[in-house]
Design an enzyme around this catalytic site. Structure first.
Site, PDB file in Angstrom:
ATOM      1  N   GLU A 107     -25.702 -41.405  20.019  1.00  0.00           N
ATOM      2  CA  GLU A 107     -25.154 -42.746  20.243  1.00  0.00           C
ATOM      3  C   GLU A 107     -23.650 -42.741  20.499  1.00  0.00           C
ATOM      4  OE1 GLU A 107     -25.212 -47.275  18.349  1.00  0.00           O
ATOM      5  OE2 GLU A 107     -26.194 -45.633  17.285  1.00  0.00           O
ATOM      6  N   LYS A 126     -30.360 -49.952  19.498  1.00  0.00           N
ATOM      7  CA  LYS A 126     -31.225 -50.707  18.578  1.00  0.00           C
ATOM      8  C   LYS A 126     -32.596 -50.773  19.222  1.00  0.00           C
ATOM      9  CE  LYS A 126     -29.845 -51.836  14.608  1.00  0.00           C
ATOM     10  NZ  LYS A 126     -29.672 -50.405  14.326  1.00  0.00           N
TER      11      LYS A 126
END
Length: 529
Positions: free
Chosen positions: A319, A341
């Site tokens: 990420e 997410k």
């Protein structure tokens, strides 16, 4: 030889050559533009302290500063988070003002790279503590943050084969005989000679590392139920609930701080398995408090956090937190963030794998979680961005990694002229994707329910060039190793996910296993990939 293969050999060789030198080895994969930092000119290691030295309401931290150019002087100061941030900004601006070489990107979409600045990490605990000082959020007995000014570093050769030593500002007549540079060149030359011998180039397989969950499933269920209570009461819209796995490195008792088995020994197999774009590694060596020039010597600084044990951070993060770019002509700074997410596992069966991917694409729950964090980050960036510049060019894109599919969105903005990128970084931590929304209340609930400090996990690791360009990850899929007083080395690994009122406990628990299952398997059987 890849960075992941080189680093264990490099670390062992450097410490063997000179155990007293502050090598502070660091590596960033940097989305395919790797850098290995060594022997920082100046480094800052930040620790929590139980003594509230400042008479203000702001929490005070112990900042250990190591200066290579000042006969390796080590000083200790006590300051709050904002004062440390201001010191780093002033230090960076002083170097940028003297910089005559432009390394800015030609376009906003060019991949950034390290050329001269700060490299390190800022942990979750210190950022969460700053966000809600009154909540008494625990801080782990390890560095809260470590940053170093690396004017000596390795990058891949232009030919694509081997590594080249880069230096900045060390070739003036007064610095040509810099003993640190001479020592480093000598060490690298001798390592190159060793690696050229086939017998010394065979990698040893580290011992299996077994990590056990701190929570059983019923413990997770209890925390999940309490999370749901807070969500239904309206405290938050989303809360990122995580859990921890703990184990101990083999041979730590016999070898203390220079054990043959350290966390870095697992880097080659972990990186081969994950190929994480924002992977990284950082190691600090123990320092003796008697060496410190402690200006506050009338206070007892020898608390839990004063021992300064060896600490290792090994991240397999997929990420991106922030990418900072600088336009070459205008000098304007731009920022990109890509929150994750939404997660589904991968399958070795192509049909099943595509089905998992489509399931994630169609998931209204994951879209709802994702857009909550997008809105949170848009709000965070709005404090520092020029009006009207915050854009979302990609929403709900699917990115596939070795073990999971992720839902990823992209947010871009142009920073205000008076917004220094370091201030943006510090002010936006901890990342919204690993806290929840509203962020302040989320970190308070997380502290209550998880009942243990996260340490570096869910903080950020990366670099900031002195011109304000840089790249930082979110420290997920990350291992931390701390040498304990009993000569053991404890290793921790965390995983979690965003909880909303639509979440299912069994599915969220399984998602935790999906995220770190491959890491646990590799650590259990490092000789089998």
């Amino acid at each position: 030889m890849s960075a992941a293969e080189l680093l264990p050999k490099l670390q062992r060789h450097l410490i063997k050559q000179d155990v007293q030198t502050n090598w502070q080895l660091v590596w960033l994969n940097n989305a395919g533009r790797p850098v290995i930092g060594l022997l920082p000119k100046v480094s800052w290691s930040v620790y929590a302290t139980h003594n509230q030295i400042s008479h203000t309401k702001l929490p005070t931290y112990k900042v250990i500063k190591h200066c290579r150019s000042d006969k390796n002087a080590v000083t200790t100061a006590y300051m709050n988070y904002i004062k440390w941030q201001d010191e780093l900004i002033a230090y960076s601006q002083a170097y940028e003002a003297n910089n005559t070489v432009s390394n800015s990107l030609n376009t906003l979409y060019e991949k950034p790279n390290y050329h001269h600045g700060l490299i390190g990490f800022i942990g979750y605990d210190i950022a969460a503590h700053e966000l809600s000082p009154a909540a008494n959020i625990k801080l782990a007995a390890q560095p809260c943050a470590v940053l170093g000014h690396y004017d000596m570093y390795l990058t891949p050769c232009d030919s694509g084969r081997g590594w080249a030593l880069r230096t900045v500002g060390l070739h003036t007549p007064s610095d040509e005989t810099d003993p640190a540079l001479g020592l480093l060149i000598s060490c690298l030359d001798s390592l190159e000679q060793q690696l050229s011998k086939t017998t010394n180039n065979i990698a040893k397989t580290p011992a299996p590392l077994h990590l056990q969950p701190r929570w059983h499933q019923h413990d997770y269920q209890a925390a999940f139920d309490k999370t749901q209570y807070y969500l239904q009461q309206g405290d938050c819209y989303q809360i990122n609930l995580t859990q921890e796995w703990i184990g101990y490195l083999a041979s730590a008792r016999e070898n203390a701080f220079t054990q043959s088995t350290s966390l870095i020994a697992y880097l080659p197999v972990l990186h081969q398995n994950t190929q994480a774009p924002f992977a990284g590694y950082l190691q600090t060596q123990p320092l003796d408090d008697d060496r410190f020039d402690n200006s506050n010597n009338d206070r007892d600084a020898r608390d839990l956090h004063s021992v300064n044990p060896q600490f290792e951070l090994l991240s397999c993060s997929p990420e991106l937190f922030f990418t900072f770019t600088k336009e070459p002509n205008s000098g304007k700074h731009h920022i990109i963030t890509k929150p994750i997410k939404g997660t589904m596992p991968r399958s070795t069966n192509r049909e099943q794998d595509n089905a998992y991917k489509q399931q994630l694409i169609d998931s209204e729950k994951d879209r709802a979680e994702n857009v909550m964090i997008v809105d949170l980050l848009r709000n965070d960036l709005g404090k520092y961005a020029k009006i009207g510049s915050v854009k979302v060019p990609k929403l709900f894109a699917i990115e596939s990694f070795s073990n999971v599919h992720h839902m990823v969105s992209t947010i871009r903005a142009e920073l205000k002229d008076d917004a220094h990128p370091l201030a943006v970084l510090f002010g936006s931590l901890p990342a919204g994707s690993i806290t929840g929304t509203p962020k302040k209340r989320a970190v308070e609930i997380i502290s209550e329910l998880e009942q243990a400090p996260r340490g570096a996990y869910c903080g950020t690791m990366g670099y900031m060039n002195f011109d304000g360009s840089g790249q930082w990850n979110v420290l997920i899929r990350t291992l931390q190793a701390n040498s304990l007083a009993n000569a053991e080395t404890e290793v921790s690994l965390w995983a979690g996910g965003g909880i909303t009122v639509a979440s299912n406990s069994k599915e969220e628990y399984q998602e935790c296993l999906d995220k770190v299952g491959n890491l646990l398997n590799v650590l259990n059987q490092p000789d089998i990939i």
